[in-house]
Design an enzyme around this catalytic site. Sequence first.
Site, PDB file in Angstrom:
ATOM      1  CE  LYS A 122      -4.365  -1.681   1.744  1.00 61.93           C
ATOM      2  NZ  LYS A 122      -5.393  -1.608   2.759  1.00 61.93           N
ATOM      3  CE  LYS A 206      -6.082  -7.740  -1.813  1.00 61.92           C
ATOM      4  NZ  LYS A 206      -6.009  -7.441  -0.469  1.00 61.92           N
ATOM      5  CE  LYS A 209     -13.223  -2.765   0.585  1.00 57.54           C
ATOM      6  NZ  LYS A 209     -12.759  -2.571   1.935  1.00 57.54           N
TER       7      LYS A 209
HETATM    8  P1  TYM Z   1     -10.793  -5.234   3.869  1.00 58.24           P
HETATM    9  O1  TYM Z   1     -11.745  -4.124   4.082  1.00 58.24           O
HETATM   10  O2  TYM Z   1      -9.673  -5.032   2.911  1.00 58.24           O
HETATM   11  O3  TYM Z   1     -11.551  -6.522   3.396  1.00 58.24           O
HETATM   12  C1  TYM Z   1     -12.643  -7.023   4.120  1.00 58.24           C
HETATM   13  C2  TYM Z   1     -12.657  -8.526   4.120  1.00 58.24           C
HETATM   14  O4  TYM Z   1     -12.727  -9.029   2.780  1.00 58.24           O
HETATM   15  C3  TYM Z   1     -11.664  -9.959   2.569  1.00 58.24           C
HETATM   16  N1  TYM Z   1     -11.217  -9.856   1.176  1.00 58.24           N
HETATM   17  C4  TYM Z   1     -11.152 -10.887   0.325  1.00 58.24           C
HETATM   18  N2  TYM Z   1     -11.442 -12.188   0.479  1.00 58.24           N
HETATM   19  C5  TYM Z   1     -11.299 -12.989  -0.601  1.00 58.24           C
HETATM   20  N3  TYM Z   1     -10.843 -12.551  -1.804  1.00 58.24           N
HETATM   21  C6  TYM Z   1     -10.529 -11.255  -2.003  1.00 58.24           C
HETATM   22  N4  TYM Z   1     -10.111 -10.826  -3.185  1.00 58.24           N
HETATM   23  C7  TYM Z   1     -10.679 -10.355  -0.905  1.00 58.24           C
HETATM   24  N5  TYM Z   1     -10.465  -9.028  -0.751  1.00 58.24           N
HETATM   25  C8  TYM Z   1     -10.801  -8.743   0.525  1.00 58.24           C
HETATM   26  C9  TYM Z   1     -10.567  -9.529   3.532  1.00 58.24           C
HETATM   27  O5  TYM Z   1      -9.665 -10.577   3.798  1.00 58.24           O
HETATM   28  C10 TYM Z   1     -11.380  -9.135   4.745  1.00 58.24           C
HETATM   29  O6  TYM Z   1     -11.726 -10.257   5.509  1.00 58.24           O
HETATM   30  N6  TYM Z   1      -7.749  -5.101   7.802  1.00 58.24           N
HETATM   31  C11 TYM Z   1      -9.076  -5.523   7.373  1.00 58.24           C
HETATM   32  C12 TYM Z   1     -10.194  -4.915   8.197  1.00 58.24           C
HETATM   33  C13 TYM Z   1     -10.040  -5.123   9.659  1.00 58.24           C
HETATM   34  C14 TYM Z   1     -10.250  -6.339  10.363  1.00 58.24           C
HETATM   35  C15 TYM Z   1      -9.992  -6.032  11.741  1.00 58.24           C
HETATM   36  C16 TYM Z   1     -10.610  -7.618   9.985  1.00 58.24           C
HETATM   37  C17 TYM Z   1      -9.689  -4.167  10.560  1.00 58.24           C
HETATM   38  N7  TYM Z   1      -9.659  -4.734  11.824  1.00 58.24           N
HETATM   39  C18 TYM Z   1     -10.112  -6.997  12.731  1.00 58.24           C
HETATM   40  C19 TYM Z   1     -10.732  -8.590  10.984  1.00 58.24           C
HETATM   41  C20 TYM Z   1     -10.473  -8.293  12.330  1.00 58.24           C
HETATM   42  C21 TYM Z   1      -9.244  -5.094   5.928  1.00 58.24           C
HETATM   43  O7  TYM Z   1      -8.617  -4.176   5.471  1.00 58.24           O
HETATM   44  O8  TYM Z   1     -10.203  -5.744   5.272  1.00 58.24           O
END
Ligand code: TYM
Length: 347
Positions: A122, A206, A209
């Site tokens: 990032k 992957k 967004k």
């Molecule tokens: P974020 O917002 O990037 O994504 C949210 C969730 O979607 C999953 N994900 C995917 N799974 C499968 N294939 C993909 N291409 C894909 N893209 C995204 C992510 O693995 C995630 O589960 N850091 C986290 C948010 C967060 C969090 C936490 C999660 C903050 N604190 C505590 C769990 C526990 C994030 O940026 O997710």
Amino acid sequence: MTDQTPAPYAGPKRVLSGVQPSGALHLGNYLGALVKFARLQHEMKTLIFVADLHAITVFQDPALLAAQTREIAAAYIASGLDPKVATIFPQSAVPEHAELAWIFNCVARLGWLDRMTQFKEKSGKHKERASVGLYTYPVLQAADILIYKATHVPVGEDQKQHLELTRDVAGKFNHDFGAPGFFPLTDPLIEGPGARIMSLRDGSAKMSKSDPSDLSRINLLDDEEAIANKIRKARTDPEPLPETLDELKERPEARNLVGIYAALDGRTDVQVLAEFAGQGFGAFKPKLADLAVAKLGPVGAEMRRLMADPAELDRILKAGGEHARAIAAPTLREVKEKVGFISAGWL
Ligand code: TYM
């Protein structure tokens, strides 16, 4: 000989997870995370938040952040999360996350954060221009999880390293403050065919967004035509589908579409291949498009219905925040006592 095994965690099982309100939700978020939340809420106490504190590690337009926070709450509910069963809230409504994160900043080591691949991706070539928050982001994530002593965290595969860091923070805190078993060593729930959904344009990246190409992902708010069109345009190869998964190893785009079909249909990749082996994408893609429209169409429609009533979403998020705080506050008090803050007793 003394027993060196750390004391096991003996508290209740709890699920916690979150999604950042930093762009349109897509199929990867849905299959990697949202569908798991809905399933788990019936097995354990479940807390699911909108990670607005994490989102601002990269600048967010304030009006858009508010709208996207509601959109994520709507997506949670539209994917089956029931606010009467699970607790849904914005992360910023529970200041204990940020307070615990500070204490964890003093527990986590620089070397641990230096290894985080997501920061490297990032921040890109100009690390010095990234926010400090982006660097300490995984420490806040550890606090999100451990403020509720969550034992299970459903996420996609890209979060694996952050969850390993969470375990390291928990273990070091328990050790440093003589509190064996105080924080659980959280289990990530990653497995399943939806754990890593790839871009529809490039099977080695992957689905994300932040991908500039909208054709690379299926958004939860895409209409039926857009969903079908994106699948039609998805990159593939001219070969028919093979009989075994092994034969898909060098065909990442084909592998991805098979995985999406399996995850949407609640089947394994092997079962999907058993049905479609020998068929080309001319036959497979329309079937996948029909399935995707049938599964995602109602989710998008329900999201739109919920988003038309922002006051109701705000009411759900506010009530969720109050409930979450009631769980988080006692944990923070215990932590403060352990650390030696005399203010712990004044709360
Ligand atoms: P974020 O917002 O990037 O994504 C949210 C969730 O979607 C999953 N994900 C995917 N799974 C499968 N294939 C993909 N291409 C894909 N893209 C995204 C992510 O693995 C995630 O589960 N850091 C986290 C948010 C967060 C969090 C936490 C999660 C903050 N604190 C505590 C769990 C526990 C994030 O940026 O997710």
